[in-house]
Design a protein around this motif. Sequence first.
Motif, PDB file in Angstrom:
ATOM      1  N   TRP A  64       0.845  -1.197   0.000  1.00 24.22           N
ATOM      2  CA  TRP A  64       0.000   0.000   0.000  1.00 24.22           C
ATOM      3  C   TRP A  64       0.881   1.249   0.000  1.00 24.22           C
ATOM      4  CZ3 TRP A  64      -1.450   2.907   4.751  1.00 24.22           C
ATOM      5  CH2 TRP A  64      -2.449   3.855   4.532  1.00 24.22           C
ATOM      6  N   LEU A  65       1.925   1.231   0.803  1.00 25.24           N
ATOM      7  CA  LEU A  65       2.844   2.372   0.863  1.00 25.24           C
ATOM      8  C   LEU A  65       3.602   2.539  -0.455  1.00 25.24           C
ATOM      9  CD1 LEU A  65       4.210   1.822   4.483  1.00 25.24           C
ATOM     10  CD2 LEU A  65       2.584   3.584   3.731  1.00 25.24           C
ATOM     11  N   TYR A  66       4.001   1.407  -1.086  1.00 21.59           N
ATOM     12  CA  TYR A  66       4.630   1.487  -2.412  1.00 21.59           C
ATOM     13  C   TYR A  66       3.661   2.115  -3.413  1.00 21.59           C
ATOM     14  CZ  TYR A  66       8.794  -1.396  -1.502  1.00 21.59           C
ATOM     15  OH  TYR A  66      10.004  -1.875  -1.066  1.00 21.59           O
ATOM     16  N   GLY A  67       2.400   1.769  -3.319  1.00 22.75           N
ATOM     17  CA  GLY A  67       1.403   2.345  -4.215  1.00 22.75           C
ATOM     18  C   GLY A  67       1.314   3.859  -4.060  1.00 22.75           C
ATOM     19  N   ILE A  68       1.316   4.329  -2.825  1.00 22.88           N
ATOM     20  CA  ILE A  68       1.286   5.772  -2.569  1.00 22.88           C
ATOM     21  C   ILE A  68       2.559   6.416  -3.126  1.00 22.88           C
ATOM     22  CG2 ILE A  68       1.309   7.548  -0.763  1.00 22.88           C
ATOM     23  CD1 ILE A  68      -0.417   5.588   0.931  1.00 22.88           C
ATOM     24  N   ALA A  69       3.700   5.784  -2.881  1.00 14.61           N
ATOM     25  CA  ALA A  69       4.973   6.319  -3.390  1.00 14.61           C
ATOM     26  C   ALA A  69       4.956   6.381  -4.912  1.00 14.61           C
ATOM     27  CB  ALA A  69       6.134   5.458  -2.902  1.00 14.61           C
ATOM     28  N   GLY A  70       4.444   5.341  -5.542  1.00 11.78           N
ATOM     29  CA  GLY A  70       4.362   5.331  -6.997  1.00 11.78           C
ATOM     30  C   GLY A  70       3.470   6.432  -7.535  1.00 11.78           C
ATOM     31  N   ASN A  71       2.369   6.658  -6.862  1.00 14.76           N
ATOM     32  CA  ASN A  71       1.470   7.737  -7.297  1.00 14.76           C
ATOM     33  C   ASN A  71       2.147   9.099  -7.174  1.00 14.76           C
ATOM     34  OD1 ASN A  71      -0.599   6.012  -7.982  1.00 14.76           O
ATOM     35  ND2 ASN A  71      -1.579   6.137  -5.990  1.00 14.76           N
ATOM     36  N   LEU A  72       2.919   9.286  -6.115  1.00 12.18           N
ATOM     37  CA  LEU A  72       3.649  10.550  -5.970  1.00 12.18           C
ATOM     38  C   LEU A  72       4.671  10.723  -7.089  1.00 12.18           C
ATOM     39  CD1 LEU A  72       4.269  10.755  -2.112  1.00 12.18           C
ATOM     40  CD2 LEU A  72       2.831  12.255  -3.483  1.00 12.18           C
ATOM     41  N   LEU A  73       5.368   9.649  -7.404  1.00 12.39           N
ATOM     42  CA  LEU A  73       6.356   9.716  -8.479  1.00 12.39           C
ATOM     43  C   LEU A  73       5.696   9.986  -9.831  1.00 12.39           C
ATOM     44  CD1 LEU A  73       8.668   6.781  -7.437  1.00 12.39           C
ATOM     45  CD2 LEU A  73       9.283   9.192  -7.487  1.00 12.39           C
ATOM     46  N   ASN A  74       4.560   9.358 -10.041  1.00 13.81           N
ATOM     47  CA  ASN A  74       3.880   9.506 -11.332  1.00 13.81           C
ATOM     48  C   ASN A  74       3.310  10.900 -11.534  1.00 13.81           C
ATOM     49  OD1 ASN A  74       4.478   6.925 -12.076  1.00 13.81           O
ATOM     50  ND2 ASN A  74       2.559   6.079 -11.326  1.00 13.81           N
ATOM     51  N   SER A  75       3.146  11.650 -10.458  1.00 16.57           N
ATOM     52  CA  SER A  75       2.599  12.998 -10.611  1.00 16.57           C
ATOM     53  C   SER A  75       3.593  13.916 -11.324  1.00 16.57           C
ATOM     54  CB  SER A  75       2.215  13.577  -9.251  1.00 16.57           C
ATOM     55  OG  SER A  75       3.378  13.788  -8.465  1.00 16.57           O
ATOM     56  N   ASN A  76       4.823  13.485 -11.431  1.00 15.25           N
ATOM     57  CA  ASN A  76       5.828  14.293 -12.110  1.00 15.25           C
ATOM     58  C   ASN A  76       6.576  13.406 -13.106  1.00 15.25           C
ATOM     59  OD1 ASN A  76       7.844  15.941 -12.949  1.00 15.25           O
ATOM     60  ND2 ASN A  76       8.535  16.546 -10.926  1.00 15.25           N
ATOM     61  N   ARG A  77       6.114  13.355 -14.342  1.00 16.24           N
ATOM     62  CA  ARG A  77       6.683  12.457 -15.345  1.00 16.24           C
ATOM     63  C   ARG A  77       8.134  12.795 -15.698  1.00 16.24           C
ATOM     64  NH1 ARG A  77       4.572   8.186 -17.211  1.00 16.24           N
ATOM     65  NH2 ARG A  77       4.219   8.572 -19.374  1.00 16.24           N
ATOM     66  N   ARG A  78       8.604  13.963 -15.343  1.00 16.68           N
ATOM     67  CA  ARG A  78       9.999  14.309 -15.640  1.00 16.68           C
ATOM     68  C   ARG A  78      10.963  13.393 -14.903  1.00 16.68           C
ATOM     69  NH1 ARG A  78      10.471  20.104 -13.858  1.00 16.68           N
ATOM     70  NH2 ARG A  78       8.774  19.439 -12.544  1.00 16.68           N
ATOM     71  N   ARG A  79      10.518  12.759 -13.850  1.00 22.43           N
ATOM     72  CA  ARG A  79      11.393  11.861 -13.095  1.00 22.43           C
ATOM     73  C   ARG A  79      11.753  10.604 -13.885  1.00 22.43           C
ATOM     74  NH1 ARG A  79       8.405  13.852  -8.500  1.00 22.43           N
ATOM     75  NH2 ARG A  79       9.867  14.985  -7.206  1.00 22.43           N
ATOM     76  N   LEU A  80      11.011  10.329 -14.914  1.00 18.97           N
ATOM     77  CA  LEU A  80      11.286   9.141 -15.722  1.00 18.97           C
ATOM     78  C   LEU A  80      12.721   9.139 -16.237  1.00 18.97           C
ATOM     79  CD1 LEU A  80      10.354   6.574 -17.148  1.00 18.97           C
ATOM     80  CD2 LEU A  80       9.526   8.018 -19.009  1.00 18.97           C
ATOM     81  N   HIS A  81      13.192  10.272 -16.736  1.00 22.98           N
ATOM     82  CA  HIS A  81      14.561  10.334 -17.257  1.00 22.98           C
ATOM     83  C   HIS A  81      15.583  10.110 -16.143  1.00 22.98           C
ATOM     84  CE1 HIS A  81      13.244  11.366 -21.211  1.00 22.98           C
ATOM     85  NE2 HIS A  81      12.434  12.268 -20.697  1.00 22.98           N
ATOM     86  N   ARG A  82      15.303  10.618 -14.958  1.00 18.93           N
ATOM     87  CA  ARG A  82      16.208  10.411 -13.835  1.00 18.93           C
ATOM     88  C   ARG A  82      16.222   8.935 -13.436  1.00 18.93           C
ATOM     89  NH1 ARG A  82      14.540  14.191  -9.498  1.00 18.93           N
ATOM     90  NH2 ARG A  82      15.017  15.707 -11.090  1.00 18.93           N
ATOM     91  N   ASP A  83      15.055   8.278 -13.474  1.00 13.24           N
ATOM     92  CA  ASP A  83      14.974   6.845 -13.161  1.00 13.24           C
ATOM     93  C   ASP A  83      15.914   6.050 -14.057  1.00 13.24           C
ATOM     94  OD1 ASP A  83      12.885   7.404 -11.426  1.00 13.24           O
ATOM     95  OD2 ASP A  83      11.326   6.674 -12.766  1.00 13.24           O
ATOM     96  N   ILE A  84      15.840   6.335 -15.338  1.00  6.59           N
ATOM     97  CA  ILE A  84      16.611   5.571 -16.311  1.00  6.59           C
ATOM     98  C   ILE A  84      18.100   5.845 -16.155  1.00  6.59           C
ATOM     99  CG2 ILE A  84      17.005   5.289 -18.776  1.00  6.59           C
ATOM    100  CD1 ILE A  84      13.923   5.764 -19.029  1.00  6.59           C
ATOM    101  N   SER A  85      18.460   7.078 -15.859  1.00  9.82           N
ATOM    102  CA  SER A  85      19.873   7.393 -15.643  1.00  9.82           C
ATOM    103  C   SER A  85      20.415   6.634 -14.439  1.00  9.82           C
ATOM    104  CB  SER A  85      20.055   8.893 -15.429  1.00  9.82           C
ATOM    105  OG  SER A  85      19.713   9.588 -16.596  1.00  9.82           O
ATOM    106  N   LEU A  86      19.614   6.543 -13.380  1.00 10.78           N
ATOM    107  CA  LEU A  86      20.054   5.793 -12.203  1.00 10.78           C
ATOM    108  C   LEU A  86      20.161   4.300 -12.515  1.00 10.78           C
ATOM    109  CD1 LEU A  86      17.966   7.604  -9.439  1.00 10.78           C
ATOM    110  CD2 LEU A  86      20.437   7.687  -9.737  1.00 10.78           C
ATOM    111  N   LEU A  87      19.234   3.785 -13.315  1.00  8.11           N
ATOM    112  CA  LEU A  87      19.288   2.372 -13.695  1.00  8.11           C
ATOM    113  C   LEU A  87      20.525   2.061 -14.524  1.00  8.11           C
ATOM    114  CD1 LEU A  87      15.681   1.434 -14.838  1.00  8.11           C
ATOM    115  CD2 LEU A  87      16.993   0.401 -12.995  1.00  8.11           C
ATOM    116  N   ALA A  88      20.953   3.034 -15.316  1.00  9.86           N
ATOM    117  CA  ALA A  88      22.025   2.791 -16.287  1.00  9.86           C
ATOM    118  C   ALA A  88      23.422   2.827 -15.689  1.00  9.86           C
ATOM    119  CB  ALA A  88      21.924   3.811 -17.410  1.00  9.86           C
ATOM    120  N   ARG A  89      23.543   3.152 -14.432  1.00 10.68           N
ATOM    121  CA  ARG A  89      24.889   3.185 -13.835  1.00 10.68           C
ATOM    122  C   ARG A  89      25.499   1.799 -13.875  1.00 10.68           C
ATOM    123  NH1 ARG A  89      23.825   7.278  -8.989  1.00 10.68           N
ATOM    124  NH2 ARG A  89      23.836   9.113 -10.291  1.00 10.68           N
ATOM    125  N   HIS A  90      26.766   1.783 -14.146  1.00  9.26           N
ATOM    126  CA  HIS A  90      27.466   0.504 -14.295  1.00  9.26           C
ATOM    127  C   HIS A  90      28.721   0.534 -13.426  1.00  9.26           C
ATOM    128  CE1 HIS A  90      28.353  -3.196 -16.407  1.00  9.26           C
ATOM    129  NE2 HIS A  90      29.589  -2.780 -16.568  1.00  9.26           N
TER     130      HIS A  90
END
Length: 191
Positions: A64-90
Motif C-alpha cells: 500500500w505504501l509502495y502504491g502511494i509512493a508510486g502515485n507521488l512519483l507519477n505525478s511528475n513524469r519528468r522523473r522518468l529520465h532520472r529513473d533511467i539514468s540511475l538504472l544505467a549506472r554501471h
Amino acid sequence: MIARSLTDPDAFTGIFDRHFGTIHRYLTRRAGTDAADDLASDVFVIAFDRRAAFDVTYEHALPWLYGIAGNLLNSNRRRLHRDISLLARHPRPDASAPFEDRVDATLDARREIRVLERRLRRLSQADLDTLLLYAWEDLSYPEIAEALQIPTGTVRSRLNRLRRKLREPDPDELTRTGRQQTEPGQGDGNG
C-alpha cells in the motif's frame, strides 16, 4: 497497527518505524537523494490521512505504501529520465585486468547501457513502475498488484511482455547496427 491507529493515532508510529527506511530507499533510487526525503515524508503523511481507507484484510501495509509512493512519483513524469539514468549506472571494471581488456569492457558496457536506456525510455510509466517494483524492491506479483491497484494476472502478463520486449532489439537498433557494419573503412574492402 493501522486499524488501531484510527482510535490511537500514535499507533501509526509503528508503521512509520517499520517501513520508512524501505520506502525511502525505493524513492532514493527512483527520484534521487535530494527528492527522497520529502517524498518519503509525503508518503507517510498521505498514508496517515488515508489510513481509514486501508483494507485491513491485507497482511502487510508495505505494498500500500509502495502504491502511494508510486502515485507521488507519477505525478511528475519528468522523473522518468532520472529513473533511467540511475538504472544505467554501471560498476567500474576490474582494475586488475589488462588495460586493453578494461577499455574493451568499458566500451561494450557503455554500448549496452545506451541500448538499455533507449529501451527503458520507450516503456510506459506503468510498465516501468511494474519492472522497478519487481527488480528493485523484490515484491511478489500479488504485492505489485496491490501497490499498483491492478489484478495479479496483469502483473504476470506485463512482466512477461517486458522480459521479451527488453531482450528483443527494435528495428531502429538493427538499422543502426547494420549501418555501423557497412560504413566505409569498416571491413567493406574500400579501406
